[in-house]
Design a protein around this motif. Structure first.
Motif, PDB file in Angstrom:
ATOM      1  N   GLY A 299       0.667  -1.278  -0.049  1.00 16.08           N
ATOM      2  CA  GLY A 299       0.021  -0.016  -0.070  1.00 16.08           C
ATOM      3  C   GLY A 299       0.847   1.334  -0.053  1.00 16.08           C
ATOM      4  O   GLY A 299       2.159   1.110  -0.033  1.00 16.08           O
ATOM      5  N   TRP A 300       0.142   2.442  -0.054  1.00 16.81           N
ATOM      6  CA  TRP A 300       0.743   3.800   0.095  1.00 16.81           C
ATOM      7  C   TRP A 300       0.082   4.719   0.661  1.00 16.81           C
ATOM      8  O   TRP A 300      -0.988   4.650   1.021  1.00 16.81           O
ATOM      9  CB  TRP A 300       0.712   4.092  -1.758  1.00 16.81           C
ATOM     10  N   ILE A 301       1.093   5.856   1.306  1.00 17.69           N
ATOM     11  CA  ILE A 301       0.618   6.730   1.876  1.00 17.69           C
ATOM     12  C   ILE A 301       0.740   7.882   1.058  1.00 17.69           C
ATOM     13  O   ILE A 301       1.950   8.261   0.387  1.00 17.69           O
ATOM     14  CB  ILE A 301       1.283   7.182   3.258  1.00 17.69           C
ATOM     15  N   VAL A 302      -0.396   8.870   0.583  1.00 17.18           N
ATOM     16  CA  VAL A 302      -0.256   9.935  -0.212  1.00 17.18           C
ATOM     17  C   VAL A 302      -0.582  10.939   0.519  1.00 17.18           C
ATOM     18  O   VAL A 302      -1.386  11.144   1.189  1.00 17.18           O
ATOM     19  CB  VAL A 302      -1.299   9.686  -1.600  1.00 17.18           C
ATOM     20  N   LEU A 303       0.153  12.213   0.105  1.00 17.66           N
ATOM     21  CA  LEU A 303      -0.286  13.454   0.705  1.00 17.66           C
ATOM     22  C   LEU A 303      -0.459  14.536  -0.346  1.00 17.66           C
ATOM     23  O   LEU A 303       0.361  14.695  -1.288  1.00 17.66           O
ATOM     24  CB  LEU A 303       1.039  13.813   1.552  1.00 17.66           C
ATOM     25  N   ILE A 304      -1.498  15.174  -0.360  1.00 16.28           N
ATOM     26  CA  ILE A 304      -1.712  16.097  -1.211  1.00 16.28           C
ATOM     27  C   ILE A 304      -2.309  17.389  -0.574  1.00 16.28           C
ATOM     28  O   ILE A 304      -3.030  17.388   0.157  1.00 16.28           O
ATOM     29  CB  ILE A 304      -3.255  15.897  -2.255  1.00 16.28           C
ATOM     30  N   ALA A 305      -1.619  18.652  -0.705  1.00 15.85           N
ATOM     31  CA  ALA A 305      -1.567  19.667  -0.045  1.00 15.85           C
ATOM     32  C   ALA A 305      -1.864  20.682  -1.180  1.00 15.85           C
ATOM     33  O   ALA A 305      -1.504  21.048  -2.351  1.00 15.85           O
ATOM     34  CB  ALA A 305      -0.224  19.896   0.412  1.00 15.85           C
ATOM     35  N   ILE A 306      -3.089  21.490  -0.637  1.00 20.14           N
ATOM     36  CA  ILE A 306      -3.770  22.662  -1.655  1.00 20.14           C
ATOM     37  C   ILE A 306      -3.657  23.714  -0.934  1.00 20.14           C
ATOM     38  O   ILE A 306      -4.054  24.044   0.439  1.00 20.14           O
ATOM     39  CB  ILE A 306      -5.324  22.032  -1.911  1.00 20.14           C
ATOM     40  N   ALA A 307      -3.334  24.855  -1.676  1.00 18.53           N
ATOM     41  CA  ALA A 307      -3.317  26.105  -1.144  1.00 18.53           C
ATOM     42  C   ALA A 307      -4.485  26.706  -0.145  1.00 18.53           C
ATOM     43  O   ALA A 307      -5.751  26.417  -0.670  1.00 18.53           O
ATOM     44  CB  ALA A 307      -3.209  27.354  -2.209  1.00 18.53           C
ATOM     45  N   ASP A 308      -4.223  27.146   0.952  1.00 20.16           N
ATOM     46  CA  ASP A 308      -5.257  27.643   1.901  1.00 20.16           C
ATOM     47  C   ASP A 308      -5.927  28.939   1.629  1.00 20.16           C
ATOM     48  O   ASP A 308      -5.842  30.074   1.946  1.00 20.16           O
ATOM     49  CB  ASP A 308      -4.656  27.519   3.237  1.00 20.16           C
ATOM     50  N   VAL A 309      -6.861  28.892   0.503  1.00 18.80           N
ATOM     51  CA  VAL A 309      -7.354  30.160  -0.155  1.00 18.80           C
ATOM     52  C   VAL A 309      -8.436  30.519   1.012  1.00 18.80           C
ATOM     53  O   VAL A 309      -8.217  31.798   1.197  1.00 18.80           O
ATOM     54  CB  VAL A 309      -7.956  29.870  -1.412  1.00 18.80           C
ATOM     55  N   ALA A 310      -8.933  29.884   1.643  1.00 16.91           N
ATOM     56  CA  ALA A 310      -9.933  30.380   2.556  1.00 16.91           C
ATOM     57  C   ALA A 310      -9.355  31.171   3.745  1.00 16.91           C
ATOM     58  O   ALA A 310     -10.226  31.885   4.268  1.00 16.91           O
ATOM     59  CB  ALA A 310     -10.705  29.025   3.271  1.00 16.91           C
ATOM     60  N   HIS A 311      -8.133  30.785   4.036  1.00 16.26           N
ATOM     61  CA  HIS A 311      -7.670  31.730   4.974  1.00 16.26           C
ATOM     62  C   HIS A 311      -7.487  33.233   4.567  1.00 16.26           C
ATOM     63  O   HIS A 311      -7.639  34.145   5.379  1.00 16.26           O
ATOM     64  CB  HIS A 311      -6.177  31.330   5.300  1.00 16.26           C
ATOM     65  N   TYR A 312      -7.565  33.514   3.457  1.00 21.83           N
ATOM     66  CA  TYR A 312      -7.422  34.756   2.771  1.00 21.83           C
ATOM     67  C   TYR A 312      -8.705  35.513   2.236  1.00 21.83           C
ATOM     68  O   TYR A 312      -8.771  36.697   1.953  1.00 21.83           O
ATOM     69  CB  TYR A 312      -6.383  34.943   1.616  1.00 21.83           C
ATOM     70  N   VAL A 313      -9.727  34.563   1.990  1.00 22.28           N
ATOM     71  CA  VAL A 313     -10.988  35.145   1.454  1.00 22.28           C
ATOM     72  C   VAL A 313     -12.270  34.570   2.344  1.00 22.28           C
ATOM     73  O   VAL A 313     -12.699  33.715   2.312  1.00 22.28           O
ATOM     74  CB  VAL A 313     -11.302  34.389   0.409  1.00 22.28           C
ATOM     75  N   PRO A 314     -12.378  35.409   3.632  1.00 19.53           N
ATOM     76  CA  PRO A 314     -13.587  35.156   4.388  1.00 19.53           C
ATOM     77  C   PRO A 314     -14.676  35.240   3.820  1.00 19.53           C
ATOM     78  O   PRO A 314     -15.079  36.258   2.724  1.00 19.53           O
ATOM     79  CB  PRO A 314     -13.297  36.247   5.516  1.00 19.53           C
ATOM     80  N   PRO A 315     -15.740  34.528   4.074  1.00 20.66           N
ATOM     81  CA  PRO A 315     -17.270  34.619   3.446  1.00 20.66           C
ATOM     82  C   PRO A 315     -17.650  35.865   3.662  1.00 20.66           C
ATOM     83  O   PRO A 315     -17.376  36.548   4.812  1.00 20.66           O
ATOM     84  CB  PRO A 315     -17.917  33.302   4.463  1.00 20.66           C
ATOM     85  N   GLY A 316     -18.228  36.355   2.937  1.00 16.54           N
ATOM     86  CA  GLY A 316     -18.969  37.759   2.736  1.00 16.54           C
ATOM     87  C   GLY A 316     -18.103  39.113   2.638  1.00 16.54           C
ATOM     88  O   GLY A 316     -18.664  40.057   2.395  1.00 16.54           O
ATOM     89  N   SER A 317     -16.818  38.541   2.484  1.00 15.02           N
ATOM     90  CA  SER A 317     -15.772  39.878   2.226  1.00 15.02           C
ATOM     91  C   SER A 317     -15.678  40.397   0.822  1.00 15.02           C
ATOM     92  O   SER A 317     -16.372  39.638   0.016  1.00 15.02           O
ATOM     93  CB  SER A 317     -14.421  39.270   2.626  1.00 15.02           C
ATOM     94  N   PRO A 318     -15.074  41.410   0.653  1.00 18.13           N
ATOM     95  CA  PRO A 318     -15.212  42.014  -0.989  1.00 18.13           C
ATOM     96  C   PRO A 318     -14.539  40.774  -1.834  1.00 18.13           C
ATOM     97  O   PRO A 318     -14.911  40.719  -2.818  1.00 18.13           O
ATOM     98  CB  PRO A 318     -14.084  43.208  -0.644  1.00 18.13           C
ATOM     99  N   LEU A 319     -13.525  40.389  -1.296  1.00 17.02           N
ATOM    100  CA  LEU A 319     -12.769  39.250  -2.373  1.00 17.02           C
ATOM    101  C   LEU A 319     -13.749  38.121  -2.352  1.00 17.02           C
ATOM    102  O   LEU A 319     -13.638  37.503  -3.632  1.00 17.02           O
ATOM    103  CB  LEU A 319     -11.774  38.615  -1.658  1.00 17.02           C
TER     104      LEU A 319
END
Length: 752
Positions: A299-319
């Motif tokens: 078997g295998w261990i796979v790590l997939i990392a995705i940029a944390d956009v949610a940290h910079y784009v809060p809900p309801g913000s102008p962005l």
């Protein structure tokens, strides 16, 4: 036997309801169905359940309110707009509610509505019909995708907006529309201070004299020779937002680095990004290693990392508001219109090598057969070890590593391929749809001019990243569904019965075996695709299978993903460029307690409304991108009029042949005037044109040689002349029988 509430009449079967809808004119509702079958009282709930079941099976679709109709059917009477002229000068229409109707010279399963006028209707209320006219019409179905519209009366209308490029003529300037569906040329009311080659927005002026198509210039938008002309046309045509409002820009410029607080430290893991050579943003990184657990041998261990956009784009913000409005990034040959400002998309949300970046990562455990055993999401801090390209990685795997890749051969590249081979095994086992569709890439110079159009070759390194991303998306959907958290799934329905029957009929004409029943699994197509692989019919069959498919969309109602053969699937891996992925990131952060920036469920628009909006922006982007490639191709071929090209027939219509060039993948049209003189009959079920006297037949997928006659750089339209190719049939009797059967839909005679 089921009965209605009166107990005296049997409750209708599915077939009886479908037969009633087939015989009905226009769109009917539950009330009309209930009245027709005398359904009253509690049995109405049973009727609702039956209609919902028919809808889920693809036999009918919902209209407005509680009304239903057979898939693809238009109402008997409707309001239409004349959208342009077809290849033979016929006036083509679209529904007044449809602002993004497909090109009439795009051979897709889109509905074609052709105006059929008589002398009375053309004289009434203002003279000849022209592009932009709105009118009430009676619709007559020729088949599922072709209608005749007979005018009832004209309707008042607002100004008609036309985009085009100014072209010189002997008495001034003319406006050549950028819309491929509009073959008219418009006179310019006042061309002073304007130069040929100027891209403009114009307004159609009133006037009903025959042939009087006059416009007033409202504003200039640039020059045809300028860099980014291609993208500018698409942006203006589809009203794609491309200027960030000041509050969104200020928010992006105020962004900064994340710290380790509340995050798992992943910086020691040699995660790498693998993208195209010209990529500017890197939003996913991967790593794999063998699973050391004795209970998971191989078997295998796979790590997939995705940029944390949610940290910079809060809900309801102008962005957030601007990202939602855009829905996704749009990729043109000469530029990108990003969903997020460059400070984020190419900066803090890009996993640049050697720099700390916040990420949302999933650690997946695979067994030796590539099945997912477990997964766990973390919010982390990572540091990319290298920015690699698909070509670099593939060459390294093939034994030709460059110096940059050598340090990663054993520790990164080899384990990645080992894990991917397991994932690939699982993919093949579950029977994903394995279409082979040609793809081209336009290469541009710094002046925005196309320098080459080359085929894209899919490498195993492309497939590796694709399958890693699919595994991450599946893990996200499973996590949210298991925890009963509302989620925007990426759903793809099975082909409708109508499309399945149409495909089966076409394949039978070609002598290819295929089931005519309901298609429940994508693997049902793969035997057919294997049968034609590396044969002259490969492109034709792949194209027809593609046309039979439903369109994928975003929805909170999970119906699975037919093409990938997955029960649950959600987009997680590209929050820089897709708003859907950002909503999934927020849901994971919220339900797993990974921070306070996941927002509250239901705090913004309902998920179904978000799904509908971003599905529409995705389709808008796809159409704009496709047209931009066609326009870039036209610019590239503009100096090659008179040249000969090898091509294949990719569609037939009442106006002529649609063709695709073998070398560049460029799409063009051969009108009847460019075919050998004959009387041509359209065999719609067989997707072919038949010359009645010559027995010359043009079928989907046929190789032919064409000569480039005309190029419209404004619209990206290519017009060709037939030189050789097609098949001479010897069974003239069969052709004549087909001719008689199709005599009411004969196109005009082609003339040299």
């Amino acid at each position: 036997m089921n009965t209605s509430s009166s107990g005296s009449r049997p409750f209708p079967t599915k077939d009886e309801v479908l037969a009633f809808l087939q015989e009905s004119t226009g769109v009917v509702g539950r009330r009309e169905i209930a009245r027709a079958f005398h359904i009253t009282g509690p049995a109405r709930a049973q009727l609702r359940a039956l209609l919902k079941e028919l809808e889920s099976e693809g036999h009918l679709k919902k209209g407005r309110g509680k009304r239903v109709t057979l898939p693809g059917r238009l109402p008997e009477v409707g309001i239409l707009v004349i959208s342009g002229r077809g290849p033979e000068g016929e006036l083509l229409c679209r529904s007044a509610r449809d602002s993004t109707a497909d090109d009439p010279d795009d051979e897709t399963p889109a509905v074609r509505i052709e105006l059929r006028e008589d002398r009375k209707s053309s004289r009434a209320e203002g003279g000849p019909w022209r592009v932009g006219d709105r009118f009430l019409a009676r619709l007559q179905a020729v088949d599922d995708t072709h209608y005749f519209a007979r005018p009832i009366r004209r309707l008042a209308q607002g100004p008609v907006r036309i985009l085009g490029v100014l072209s010189p003529v002997s008495d001034g300037l003319r406006l050549v529309p950028t819309a491929r569906k509009d073959l008219a040329v418009y006179r310019v009311d006042d061309s002073r201070d304007l130069e040929p080659g100027t891209f403009v927005e114009a307004e159609l002026l009133p006037g009903r004299n025959a042939g009087a198509h006059t416009v007033r210039i409202l504003r200039t938008l640039g020059r045809e020779t300028e860099a980014r002309f291609i993208s500018r046309v698409a942006i203006e045509t589809y009203d794609i937002p491309h200027v960030f409002p000041a509050p969104a820009l200020e928010q992006a410029r105020a962004a900064g680095a994340v710290d380790l607080a509340g995050r798992e430290d992943l910086r020691a893991i040699p995660l790498v990004t693998i993208d195209g050579a010209d990529a500017r943003d890197f939003d996913d990184a991967v790593f794999a290693e063998p699973d050391p657990s004795p209970s998971n041998r191989g078997g295998w261990i796979v790590l997939i990392a995705i940029a944390d956009v949610a940290h910079y784009v809060p809900p309801g913000s102008p962005l957030d508001r601007e990202a939602f409005e855009r829905g996704n990034s749009v990729y043109f040959p000469d530029c990108v219109v990003p969903m997020l400002p460059e400070e984020l998309s190419n900066g803090w949300c890009s996993l640049v090598p050697g720099e700390d970046r916040g990420c949302l990562a999933v650690r997946i455990t695979l067994d030796a057969q590539g099945e997912i055993r477990s997964h766990r999401f973390v919010r982390g801090l990572m540091r990319s070890a290298a920015r690699l390209t698909y070509e670099q990685v593939q060459k390294a795997r093939d034994g030709q590593p460059d110096p940059e890749v050598v340090p990663f051969l054993d520790t990164v590249i080899a384990p990645l391929y080992g894990a991917w081979e397991a994932l690939d095994h699982a993919r093949r086992k579950r029977g994903c749809l394995e279409l082979e569709l040609p793809e081209v890439r336009v290469h541009m110079n710094d002046q925005g001019q196309p320098t080459a159009i080359l085929p894209v070759h899919r490498l195993n390194s492309h497939r590796l990243i694709e399958d890693f991303m699919i595994a991450a998306n599946v893990s996200a959907a499973e996590t949210l569904e298991r925890r009963h958290e509302p989620c925007l799934f990426r759903v793809h329905d099975q082909p409708s019965p109508e499309k399945a029957r149409g495909l089966a009929d076409f394949l039978r004409e070609q002598g290819l075996p295929f089931t005519k029943g309901t298609i429940k699994q994508a693997s049902q197509f793969n035997g057919l695709l294997d049968l034609v692989r590396n044969t002259p019919r490969e492109h034709m069959v792949n194209a027809m299978v593609l046309r039979s498919q439903a369109q994928a969309e975003y929805s909170p109602d999970n119906i699975g993903h037919f093409g990938l053969s997955l029960r649950r699937y959600a987009h997680f891996t590209s929050p820089i460029r897709r708003y859907a992925d950002l909503t999934v990131h927020r849901a994971l952060i919220r339900v797993l307690g990974l921070g306070r920036d996941g927002g509250e469920p239901g705090a913004s628009l309902p998920l179904d409304e978000i799904g509908q909006h971003i599905t529409s922006t995705e389709r808008r982007a796809a159409q704009a991108e496709r047209e931009s490639v066609l326009r870039a191709t036209a610019l590239f071929l503009a100096t090659q009029c008179g040249s000969f090209f090898a091509a294949r027939v990719n569609g037939v219509s009442r106006g002529g042949l649609f063709v695709t060039l073998e070398e560049t993948g460029a799409d063009g049209f051969v009108p009847f005037t460019g075919l050998p003189p004959d009387y041509y009959i359209l065999d719609e079920s067989g997707h072919r044109l038949i010359g009645e006297r010559s027995n010359l037949v043009f079928s989907l997928g046929d190789p032919i040689t064409v000569r480039l006659q005309d190029v419209s750089t404004a619209s990206g339209r290519l017009t060709f002349e037939w030189i050789e190719g097609g098949t001479v049939r010897k069974d003239g009797g069969k052709i004549r029988r087909s001719a008689r059967a199709l005599k009411d839909t004969r196109p005009r005679r082609g003339r040299r």
